[in-house]
Enzyme design. Structure first.
Site, PDB file in Angstrom:
ATOM      1  N   LYS A 141       0.831  -1.207   0.000  1.00  0.00           N
ATOM      2  CA  LYS A 141       0.000   0.000   0.000  1.00  0.00           C
ATOM      3  C   LYS A 141       0.865   1.257   0.000  1.00  0.00           C
ATOM      4  CE  LYS A 141      -3.622   2.409   2.558  1.00  0.00           C
ATOM      5  NZ  LYS A 141      -4.650   2.331   3.625  1.00  0.00           N
ATOM      6  N   ARG A 231       1.825 -15.265 -29.235  1.00  0.00           N
ATOM      7  CA  ARG A 231       1.873 -14.340 -30.379  1.00  0.00           C
ATOM      8  C   ARG A 231       0.483 -13.827 -30.731  1.00  0.00           C
ATOM      9  NH1 ARG A 231       4.463 -17.429 -35.089  1.00  0.00           N
ATOM     10  NH2 ARG A 231       3.471 -19.196 -34.033  1.00  0.00           N
ATOM     11  N   HIS A 295      -7.072 -29.752 -35.441  1.00  0.00           N
ATOM     12  CA  HIS A 295      -8.165 -28.893 -34.968  1.00  0.00           C
ATOM     13  C   HIS A 295      -8.965 -29.578 -33.861  1.00  0.00           C
ATOM     14  CE1 HIS A 295      -7.068 -26.225 -38.147  1.00  0.00           C
ATOM     15  NE2 HIS A 295      -7.437 -27.051 -39.101  1.00  0.00           N
TER      16      HIS A 295
END
Length: 529
Positions: A141, A231, A295
């Protein structure tokens, strides 16, 4: 507020003492007064460093078995007062509070304690740190004046900055450390809350902790650390990052041995192929298994006597789709298998390990990503929907031969039964609606992600490059009508495995009997969306 703050007094209290002595020596070299507690103070003194005990700073002894040592106004006042604020300066002067410019803290190892089998409840509770998180929050803090160090990995960069500035740290560094500190306490509190919420009534202190997984948490707390920025995501216009649970297990904690940086899609496909490769473990032996994924759907999967044989069988199922895919292998990869796999262009290969001969064979393909993974235990599955999250148990359902219900007059032959179990294992990892044709530990045709089960049956047959005659077929959910079963039979399958449970089950069973097919019910389905 000046950009740089000189470090004149540091309070050190750590559980993980890795690199502690070296970092403390750096601080001492710049004339920093070291204040410490318990085991940390002993470690520093043993290294020849001059250390002031926390009780000398506070004028109050450590007490209650160490539960109270840093919870004191002379600690938190020294951390929280704003330098240069006239009112604050007057208050600390009146109460003889000395400034503390740096806190080096890492917390009691609560998660490691909680992971110990049979850990006593009292011991677990004692490993809930109180003073540490309080100091972390106070220092963070007041980052304008105080540096809070919670990660061992920061010691080298802080040493460089201290050396370059003659013992000071800049505002940007203090701000970075403060953000890390709040993330640390948030993760710590999350770990405690998640652990305690898994327990029912509080055991007696000497009793072992028993965790229950029946109830879902009243609050879903997810706290993972950034492992790497990627990326891009599924597409180049999407940002992406990988977060890790820090366990060292699973795809998120895999060790990349060579190749280009892993992409978002690589990681998703690697998770799919690794899960399937781990699934293909027959009851009689842990045969080598290879899964080729494109996939997130398998285009070929097989078991074999060797990794090479399993790979050749998996590739033969659909060599066209395998181009540019990822491969998961459940056994160490040897040189013979690597030489053959290296002939195909694939994006990445996941395995528990690679022999030196395999690494040599793959080294000629510089862009090929080799990933070493250690299996992780199944965890609940989280999916995001607009406005919230869905949480479900992992699909760990696994049927063995003796649990199958033969529903046709003709039972499957021993060879069909082995193939049915294999096809069922693969089908679990194919997007719904799914039909898998297989024979002798090898997929022959896979129909994935179709809106109609009949279309899935026809598409799987169309994809086959090997003969379909004499195959078996697996369906991830029941056949709602006989037409799906008839399509499977027309393709050449002689036996079927499916969950059962349709109102038309008797019609489907009658069709199988009419066609001379064997059919078994599993009683469970494997939807995968």
């Amino acid at each position: 507020m000046s950009a740089e703050k000189k470090i004149r007094r540091a309070l050190l209290s750590v559980t993980d003492k890795t690199g502690l002595v070296e970092f403390a020596q750096t601080l001492a070299g710049f004339g920093v007064e070291l204040v410490s507690t318990g085991g940390t103070a002993r470690a520093l003194r043993d290294a020849g460093l001059t250390v002031k005990d926390i009780s000398d700073l506070t004028g109050f002894p450590e007490m209650l078995d160490g539960r109270v040592k840093t919870l004191h106004p002379k600690v938190h006042g020294g951390l929280l007062y704003i330098r240069g604020n006239a009112e604050h300066e007057a208050a600390v002067a009146e109460h003889q509070i000395q400034p503390i410019d740096m806190v080096v803290v890492n917390l009691y190892a609560f998660e490691k304690t909680a992971a110990q089998p049979g850990v006593a409840f009292g011991h677990l509770i004692e490993n809930i740190d109180i003073g540490g998180p309080s100091m972390v929050r106070s220092a963070a803090k007041n980052f304008e004046d105080v540096a809070i160090v919670t990660r061992v990995s920061d010691y080298p960069t802080l040493t460089e900055e201290l050396t370059a500035t003659g013992g000071s740290l800049g505002r940007e560094t203090r701000w970075r450390l403060a953000k890390q500190a709040f993330a640390t306490t948030a993760a710590y509190d999350t770990a405690i809350a998640n652990t305690l919420e898994q327990m029912g009534e509080a055991p007696l202190p000497a009793q072992p902790v028993e965790k229950k997984s029946i109830e879902f948490p009243s609050s879903l707390r997810i706290n993972l650390n950034l492992a790497q920025s990627l990326r891009y995501g599924e597409n180049p216009h999407q940002r992406a990052a990988l977060y890790s649970d820090g366990s060292g297990l699973g795809v998120a904690n895999a060790r990349q041995l060579q190749g280009k940086e892993l992409s978002f899609n690589n990681l998703v496909d690697l998770d799919a192929c690794w899960e399937l490769a781990q699934e293909l473990k027959p009851t009689d032996a842990d045969l080598p298994a290879v899964a080729i994924i494109k996939h997130t759907n398998p285009c070929g999967a097989a078991t074999g006597a060797t990794v090479l044989e399993a790979y050749q069988k998996a590739l033969a199922a659909d060599p066209v789709s395998a181009f540019g895919g990822v491969i998961g292998i459940n056994q160490p990869v040897d040189g013979a298998a690597a030489e053959e796999i290296a002939k195909l262009f694939v994006e990445a290969i996941a395995a528990p390990s690679f022999t030196p001969e395999a690494l040599e064979a793959f080294s000629r393909k510089k862009n090929l990503r080799l990933v070493e993974i250690h299996a992780a235990p199944a965890k609940p599955v989280v999916k995001q929907v607009s406005g919230g999250l869905l949480l479900q148990d992992a699909d760990t359902g696994r049927i063995e031969e003796n649990e199958l219900d033969v529903v046709t007059w003709r039972p499957p032959t021993a060879e069909e039964l082995r193939s049915l179990i294999f096809a069922w294992r693969v089908c679990k990892h194919v997007k719904s609606n799914a039909i898998v044709y297989a024979r002798d530990g090898q997929t022959i045709g896979i129909g994935a992600g179709q809106m109609s089960r009949v279309d899935a049956a026809k598409f799987g047959a169309q994809k086959a490059v090997l003969p379909l005659a004499g195959t078996v077929a697996a369906s991830d959910a029941f056949f709602p009508f006989p037409d799906g079963l008839e399509a499977v039979a027309a393709a050449g399958a002689t036996a079927v495995i499916q969950p059962g449970g349709s109102v038309k089950d008797q019609d489907v069973i009658a069709a199988a009997d009419r066609l001379g097919m064997a059919m078994v019910f599993t009683g469970i389905r494997h939807f995968r969306h």
